[in-house]
Design an enzyme around this catalytic site. Sequence first.
Site, mmCIF file in Angstrom:
data_model
loop_
_atom_site.group_PDB
_atom_site.id
_atom_site.type_symbol
_atom_site.label_atom_id
_atom_site.label_comp_id
_atom_site.label_asym_id
_atom_site.label_seq_id
_atom_site.Cartn_x
_atom_site.Cartn_y
_atom_site.Cartn_z
ATOM 1 N N LYS A 205 8.938 0.030 -14.301
ATOM 2 C CA LYS A 205 10.107 -0.432 -13.603
ATOM 3 C C LYS A 205 10.039 -0.191 -12.304
ATOM 4 C CE LYS A 205 13.615 0.602 -12.118
ATOM 5 N NZ LYS A 205 14.035 0.354 -10.912
ATOM 6 N N GLU A 281 5.807 11.877 -7.837
ATOM 7 C CA GLU A 281 5.163 11.674 -6.288
ATOM 8 C C GLU A 281 6.775 11.551 -5.460
ATOM 9 O OE1 GLU A 281 2.452 12.274 -5.198
ATOM 10 O OE2 GLU A 281 1.118 11.774 -6.814
ATOM 11 N N CYS A 315 5.817 7.917 2.557
ATOM 12 C CA CYS A 315 6.286 9.497 2.013
ATOM 13 C C CYS A 315 5.297 10.654 2.839
ATOM 14 C CB CYS A 315 5.984 9.685 0.711
ATOM 15 S SG CYS A 315 4.618 8.994 -0.125
ATOM 16 N N GLU A 414 14.145 14.102 5.165
ATOM 17 C CA GLU A 414 13.270 12.925 5.110
ATOM 18 C C GLU A 414 14.113 11.913 5.736
ATOM 19 O OE1 GLU A 414 11.773 11.119 1.350
ATOM 20 O OE2 GLU A 414 9.780 11.155 2.349
HETATM 21 P P1 NAD Z 1 14.675 6.338 -5.108
HETATM 22 O O1 NAD Z 1 14.352 7.562 -5.601
HETATM 23 O O2 NAD Z 1 15.859 5.898 -4.829
HETATM 24 O O3 NAD Z 1 14.076 4.995 -6.040
HETATM 25 C C1 NAD Z 1 12.728 4.990 -6.787
HETATM 26 C C2 NAD Z 1 12.943 4.285 -8.162
HETATM 27 O O4 NAD Z 1 13.419 5.147 -8.928
HETATM 28 C C3 NAD Z 1 13.496 2.920 -7.978
HETATM 29 O O5 NAD Z 1 12.550 1.963 -8.872
HETATM 30 C C4 NAD Z 1 14.709 3.283 -8.596
HETATM 31 O O6 NAD Z 1 15.339 2.225 -9.273
HETATM 32 C C5 NAD Z 1 14.451 4.437 -9.455
HETATM 33 N N1 NAD Z 1 15.510 5.157 -10.168
HETATM 34 C C6 NAD Z 1 16.730 5.348 -9.381
HETATM 35 N N2 NAD Z 1 17.499 6.440 -10.037
HETATM 36 C C7 NAD Z 1 16.760 6.623 -11.153
HETATM 37 C C8 NAD Z 1 17.176 7.346 -12.195
HETATM 38 N N3 NAD Z 1 18.064 8.260 -12.337
HETATM 39 N N4 NAD Z 1 16.216 7.338 -13.201
HETATM 40 C C9 NAD Z 1 15.115 6.617 -13.384
HETATM 41 N N5 NAD Z 1 14.716 5.961 -12.316
HETATM 42 C C10 NAD Z 1 15.554 5.942 -11.156
HETATM 43 O O7 NAD Z 1 13.325 5.889 -3.901
HETATM 44 P P2 NAD Z 1 13.407 4.706 -3.067
HETATM 45 O O8 NAD Z 1 14.593 4.701 -1.845
HETATM 46 O O9 NAD Z 1 12.959 3.462 -3.777
HETATM 47 O O10 NAD Z 1 11.987 5.164 -2.305
HETATM 48 C C11 NAD Z 1 12.161 6.042 -0.939
HETATM 49 C C12 NAD Z 1 11.828 7.334 -1.450
HETATM 50 O O11 NAD Z 1 10.329 7.423 -2.270
HETATM 51 C C13 NAD Z 1 11.158 8.359 -0.206
HETATM 52 O O12 NAD Z 1 11.934 9.499 -0.509
HETATM 53 C C14 NAD Z 1 9.805 8.610 -0.307
HETATM 54 O O13 NAD Z 1 9.449 9.809 0.117
HETATM 55 C C15 NAD Z 1 9.481 8.509 -2.111
HETATM 56 N N6 NAD Z 1 7.950 8.050 -1.935
HETATM 57 C C16 NAD Z 1 7.370 9.168 -2.350
HETATM 58 C C17 NAD Z 1 6.015 8.690 -2.554
HETATM 59 C C18 NAD Z 1 4.911 9.800 -2.981
HETATM 60 O O14 NAD Z 1 3.778 9.297 -3.392
HETATM 61 N N7 NAD Z 1 5.141 10.723 -2.879
HETATM 62 C C19 NAD Z 1 5.522 7.228 -2.137
HETATM 63 C C20 NAD Z 1 6.435 6.503 -1.558
HETATM 64 C C21 NAD Z 1 7.751 6.809 -1.736
#
Ligand code: NAD
Length: 510
Positions: A205, A281, A315, A414
């Site tokens: 997803k 992650e 990240c 962040e």
């Molecule tokens: P986000 O948490 O808003 O969304 C990530 C994913 O989760 C999306 O596919 C979203 O549709 C889904 N999602 C949202 N609510 C959900 C729920 N309640 N249950 C299940 N899935 C849900 O993050 P984003 O804004 O897309 O990405 C940015 C963030 O991701 C930053 O905080 C960044 O640090 C983090 N990130 C971490 C890593 C890592 O490897 N540690 C890598 C890339 C990004």
Amino acid sequence: MPDQTTVPDQTTVPDQTTVPDPSFTAGLDVLLIDGQLVPAAGGATFTTSNPATEEVLGAAADGTAAEMDAAIGAARAAFDQGAWANDRAFRARCLRQLRDALVAHGDEMRALTTAEAGAPAFLTAGPQYDFPVEDLGYYADLAEGYEGWVQDLGERETFGIVSSRSVHREPAGVVGAITPWNFPHQIQIAKVGPALAAGCTVVLKPAPDTPWCASALARIVATETDIPAGVFNVVTSSDHQVGAMLSKDPRVDIVSFTGSTNTGRSVMRDASEHLTKVFLELGGKSAFVILDDADLSAAASLAAFSACTHAGQGCAITTRLLVPRHLHDDVVEIAVATMGALAAGDPNDPGTICGPVISERQRDRILGYLDLAVEEGGSFAVGGGRSERFDKGWFIDPTLIVGLDNTARVAREEIFGPVLTVIDYDGDDEAVAIANDSPYGLSGAVCSGDEERAFAIAARIRTGTLGINGGIWYAADVPFGGYKQSGIGREMGVAGFEEYLETKSIAVAR
Ligand code: NAD
């Protein structure tokens, strides 16, 4: 991941056009469920846009609960009834086939990634596309060559019974993979590659901001590989709750999530209902520590360059610059020069390091943090707002915040934009204390003229990855992940592969 600064040879950076090949993107408004590319219920779609131009690229399938339910059912059946989980050689062959197909579609996929994710072209020749595609070969090799599939522990007598004991690693089952938008291919492949290599089946997803990067992968799997129906499913959706179903469904064995720490908490809460294993992650606020014997010019410009890469949307990017107090002015002068030279630019330009941020919402969130920095008493040594070079697109100029300490919110939270906060320290112990004074522990960097001293500092910083004097840890065989609120588990490397395995111990009476 990953977003460690990895600069591919500029001569390999492809020329790209603003618009991805329409003959390639036509028909990407589909889901992949049980081997079939299908529209969402009622043909529902949502739009995907180009963050550099604000133009709508096209439509993605808007999957609903019904399609997610069907996808989970297909993955469950493929795991329980198919040959996939038991045929390592076949899995390795399919993964190499997928790698080759993705290489063959490199031009279209790189252009799509730049258009949809705003990824600078130079990164698509690296961690935004070429590197993870190559990594599929590493996962194929692991499927065949992993040494831990069976471990013989020999015989032991207990209560007079002699048993020969062995430990078997088995595929864990159905994986629900939930991904963010910042490095769509890298993060998709870092989950799907090892999960499939391990013998799991997957429902992916992707983030609503980059659906085509996933549906293009879905189409290539469905039409150009022998990966059996149900083994790999993709459900794009504008509704986060459709993704949340993966954490709540008892047919899913592992939820592999990359995204923000807050969403990670929600995933963990949902998964607790059925005690589903979670692999997380999450976010980071990593420290770049310049020691007083470092090559200041190299260290300060590397820190500034890293913070600008992909507009800071990584990240693992080091977003706190820890500087010996007496060297503050020297470091700031170098960082300002580097950031000034890396003004936000067209991501199609091979020389661009800092492209747009992903969306208006994200742009406004970053601007909110810049206002906060001023309210907290900070100022900007360079940047500090929207880029004036563009009428359209979500561009923010690289920004260096000075005048704050590690208690400021902009030093703790962040921001996910091209923003670096300078924090002064006195002595190595204080540098370590500040580096560790964070809810996160994802990555970091140390620069010193004395490698042993840098190693000693690195050993004291509680973080999952760390680069010394510009060392690059990013590679398929290197585990990546976080301490503290940056996550649970490791992605990539043998440790990442083993996340998708269960352990079964068997004793045979002799
Ligand atoms: P986000 O948490 O808003 O969304 C990530 C994913 O989760 C999306 O596919 C979203 O549709 C889904 N999602 C949202 N609510 C959900 C729920 N309640 N249950 C299940 N899935 C849900 O993050 P984003 O804004 O897309 O990405 C940015 C963030 O991701 C930053 O905080 C960044 O640090 C983090 N990130 C971490 C890593 C890592 O490897 N540690 C890598 C890339 C990004």
